[in-house]
Design an enzyme around this catalytic site. Structure first.
Site, PDB file in Angstrom:
ATOM      1  N   CYS A  97      31.167   3.040  72.707  1.00 26.03           N
ATOM      2  CA  CYS A  97      31.937   3.136  71.603  1.00 26.03           C
ATOM      3  C   CYS A  97      33.411   3.254  71.490  1.00 26.03           C
ATOM      4  O   CYS A  97      33.675   4.483  71.923  1.00 26.03           O
ATOM      5  CB  CYS A  97      31.219   4.125  70.613  1.00 26.03           C
ATOM      6  SG  CYS A  97      31.934   4.039  68.912  1.00 26.03           S
ATOM      7  N   CYS A 157      34.218   6.532  69.346  1.00 26.08           N
ATOM      8  CA  CYS A 157      33.998   7.955  69.528  1.00 26.08           C
ATOM      9  C   CYS A 157      35.315   8.667  70.547  1.00 26.08           C
ATOM     10  O   CYS A 157      36.081   7.531  71.018  1.00 26.08           O
ATOM     11  CB  CYS A 157      32.691   7.859  70.733  1.00 26.08           C
ATOM     12  SG  CYS A 157      31.194   7.787  69.987  1.00 26.08           S
ATOM     13  N   HIS A 210      29.180   9.985  66.258  1.00 22.71           N
ATOM     14  CA  HIS A 210      28.687   8.454  65.979  1.00 22.71           C
ATOM     15  C   HIS A 210      27.544   8.375  65.171  1.00 22.71           C
ATOM     16  O   HIS A 210      27.400   7.303  64.669  1.00 22.71           O
ATOM     17  CB  HIS A 210      28.598   7.996  67.517  1.00 22.71           C
ATOM     18  CG  HIS A 210      28.013   6.770  67.736  1.00 22.71           C
ATOM     19  ND1 HIS A 210      29.059   5.805  68.026  1.00 22.71           N
ATOM     20  CD2 HIS A 210      26.892   5.966  67.869  1.00 22.71           C
ATOM     21  CE1 HIS A 210      28.452   4.713  68.049  1.00 22.71           C
ATOM     22  NE2 HIS A 210      26.909   4.663  68.053  1.00 22.71           N
ATOM     23  N   ASN A 241      32.657  -1.472  55.391  1.00 21.74           N
ATOM     24  CA  ASN A 241      31.589  -2.090  55.636  1.00 21.74           C
ATOM     25  C   ASN A 241      30.276  -1.532  56.134  1.00 21.74           C
ATOM     26  O   ASN A 241      30.786  -0.944  57.396  1.00 21.74           O
ATOM     27  CB  ASN A 241      31.472  -3.509  56.424  1.00 21.74           C
ATOM     28  CG  ASN A 241      32.611  -4.502  55.826  1.00 21.74           C
ATOM     29  OD1 ASN A 241      32.964  -4.555  54.929  1.00 21.74           O
ATOM     30  ND2 ASN A 241      33.334  -5.115  56.827  1.00 21.74           N
ATOM     31  N   HIS A 252      29.781   3.001  64.661  1.00 22.88           N
ATOM     32  CA  HIS A 252      30.444   4.232  64.471  1.00 22.88           C
ATOM     33  C   HIS A 252      30.907   4.411  63.073  1.00 22.88           C
ATOM     34  O   HIS A 252      31.711   3.447  62.542  1.00 22.88           O
ATOM     35  CB  HIS A 252      31.421   4.484  65.373  1.00 22.88           C
ATOM     36  CG  HIS A 252      32.177   5.784  65.570  1.00 22.88           C
ATOM     37  ND1 HIS A 252      31.762   6.795  66.474  1.00 22.88           N
ATOM     38  CD2 HIS A 252      32.882   6.655  64.516  1.00 22.88           C
ATOM     39  CE1 HIS A 252      32.452   7.924  66.172  1.00 22.88           C
ATOM     40  NE2 HIS A 252      33.141   7.893  65.020  1.00 22.88           N
ATOM     41  N   HIS A 286      33.112   4.299  60.048  1.00 29.34           N
ATOM     42  CA  HIS A 286      34.484   3.966  59.778  1.00 29.34           C
ATOM     43  C   HIS A 286      34.668   2.994  58.656  1.00 29.34           C
ATOM     44  O   HIS A 286      33.589   2.177  58.271  1.00 29.34           O
ATOM     45  CB  HIS A 286      35.043   3.267  61.085  1.00 29.34           C
ATOM     46  CG  HIS A 286      34.514   1.660  61.516  1.00 29.34           C
ATOM     47  ND1 HIS A 286      33.206   1.488  61.880  1.00 29.34           N
ATOM     48  CD2 HIS A 286      35.146   0.732  61.445  1.00 29.34           C
ATOM     49  CE1 HIS A 286      33.146   0.400  62.144  1.00 29.34           C
ATOM     50  NE2 HIS A 286      34.501  -0.277  61.825  1.00 29.34           N
ATOM     51  N   GLN A 342      38.348   0.358  57.066  1.00 30.20           N
ATOM     52  CA  GLN A 342      39.388  -0.454  57.253  1.00 30.20           C
ATOM     53  C   GLN A 342      40.180  -0.375  56.088  1.00 30.20           C
ATOM     54  O   GLN A 342      39.883  -0.190  54.933  1.00 30.20           O
ATOM     55  CB  GLN A 342      38.855  -1.662  57.651  1.00 30.20           C
ATOM     56  CG  GLN A 342      37.861  -1.996  59.006  1.00 30.20           C
ATOM     57  CD  GLN A 342      37.657  -3.401  59.445  1.00 30.20           C
ATOM     58  OE1 GLN A 342      38.659  -3.970  59.677  1.00 30.20           O
ATOM     59  NE2 GLN A 342      36.535  -3.726  59.044  1.00 30.20           N
TER      60      GLN A 342
HETATM   61 ZN   LIG Z   1      31.023   6.202  68.351  1.00 31.70          ZN
END
Ligand SMILES: [Zn+2]
Length: 402
Positions: free
Chosen positions: A90, A93, A171, A211, A222, A224, A226
């Site tokens: 990932c 991470c 994660h 998203n 993971h 997150h 944007q």
């Molecule tokens: Zn991750």
């Protein structure tokens, strides 16, 4: 590597320590630390990204669709971007846990922002475009293409910036599982990034979004979000601005404020009523599940929120996301994590700031467990939406699972 711990700017909360650094290819990465030992300064962020990276990407191209007047970013380098890697590879991470160095050189972090390695909008090759503005983009694009090309086939450099916001180093977490304190840090980060990205000459609009879920097309699991900083006002933003401007010219009032009053008056679609925030299902919702989260006070963007509003936003947003995760149940009665798109509609950087009102739109394509709404003929072809679900029923269900 540049490493310069910064004192928090006056607009930012002192509850977060911000450290800007540079990745191996020159992209900026910023740590937002809300815990010790970094928050108090007992330890500083002194890690070096030792990956052998290619040069940072520069701006691609955007083309003007002469039929609609919309700009389209042609980002063919994105075809090669990381797609659902195994957990031990990932890129979001912390480095050290997996089999390869990630985008974040540190071994742990709280919240991190960095420039996307595969951006749809980026700095130009010269990075100096001090005279640019939205209309200048269009004019220069036409000028560029006037000779030798056809002016109907206009193009321009896709200037701007695309950033990734990692909400947590965990994660397996999601935004809805963050602590209120961490969600509050993310609110500060959105405001910080809006302020900084709005100061870039080429940037006309800043859009923070998340998203969530493979159904939405997420390429990394993971947790997150944007932030896109566009060199133009996007089509839907322009449409919101037109309605707000017309309403203001007709009534002298803000459309967003009058609409909130109308929803409170009707009452049937209100989901959460806080001191500083209100969540309601839009009267003419287009998605099977859709909620607007709006401040009770008139503010143009995230930067303008005071610390009390930011505190309550963290609480109310977590409440809303947790309701969404209880909205549907599987056959065995277990809750189904709601796939969603959440996006912050802010005032554009240079236009309509006196008529625009901040709001968050959360929407989902999941119309029943295992059944997705596709944007098919009517929606994709002519933009005419058909919703199979009554907005009042959605609001009632969201109140029920509160
Ligand atoms: Zn991750």
């Amino acid at each position: 590597m540049n490493q310069h711990p910064e004192t928090p700017n006056p607009a930012a909360s002192p509850r977060v320590r911000r450290t800007s650094t540079t990745l191996a290819d020159g992209r900026e990465l910023i740590y937002f630390d809300d815990s010790e030992p970094y928050l108090g300064g007992a330890q500083t962020r002194e890690v070096v990204d030792e990956r052998p990276l290619d040069e940072r990407p520069t701006a691609g191209t955007m083309r003007l669709d002469a039929l609609t007047g919309d700009w389209v970013s042609i980002a063919d380098h994105r075809q090669n971007r990381t797609f659902l890697p195994p957990t031990d590879e990932c890129p979001l991470c912390p480095t050290g846990g997996g089999t390869m160095p990630s985008e974040i050189p540190a071994h742990e972090y709280d919240v991190v922002v960095f420039e996307n390695r595969f951006p749809s909008f980026a700095s130009g090759p010269t990075a100096d475009r001090s005279s640019a503005s939205g209309s200048a983009v269009a004019e220069s694009a036409v000028a560029e293409s006037a000779a030798p090309g056809n002016p109907l086939l206009a193009h321009a450099p896709a200037l701007g910036r695309c950033e990734v916001v990692c909400f947590t180093s965990d994660h397996g977490a999601s935004f809805s599982s963050l602590s209120p304190a961490r969600a509050r840090t993310v609110v500060d980060v959105w405001a910080d990034r809006t302020r900084e990205l709005s100061a870039i000459d080429a940037v006309e609009h800043v859009f923070p979004f998340e998203n969530r879920g493979q159904e939405i097309g997420v390429t990394l699991h993971h947790p997150h979000g944007q932030i896109y900083a566009y060199p133009f006002v996007p089509a839907r933003t322009a449409s919101l601005l037109r309605s707000a401007t017309e309403h203001h010219q007709r009534t002298g009032r803000l459309l967003g404020a009058d609409l909130l009053a109308a929803e409170l008056d009707a009452g049937t679609r209100v989901v959460i009523r806080g001191t500083h925030w209100t969540a309601y299902v839009p009267y003419a919702a287009r998605w099977p599940v859709e909620v607007n989260l709006v401040p009770n006070r008139d503010v143009p963007d995230l930067v303008a929120l005071d610390s009390i509003e930011r505190d309550e936003l963290a609480e109310v947003y977590l409440d809303l996301l947790r309701r969404l995760d209880r909205y549907y149940q599987g056959p065995d009665g277990s809750p189904i994590a709601m796939p969603y798109i959440a996006g912050w509609h802010q005032a554009p950087v240079r236009q309509g700031r006196d008529v625009s009102r901040l709001h968050l739109q959360v929407m989902s394509v999941l119309r029943a467990p295992g059944r997705l709404k596709y944007l098919a003929g009517s929606e994709s072809g002519v933009g005419a939406w058909i919703n199979d679900v009554s907005p009042e029923a959605v609001a009632a269900r969201l109140r029920e699972v509160g």
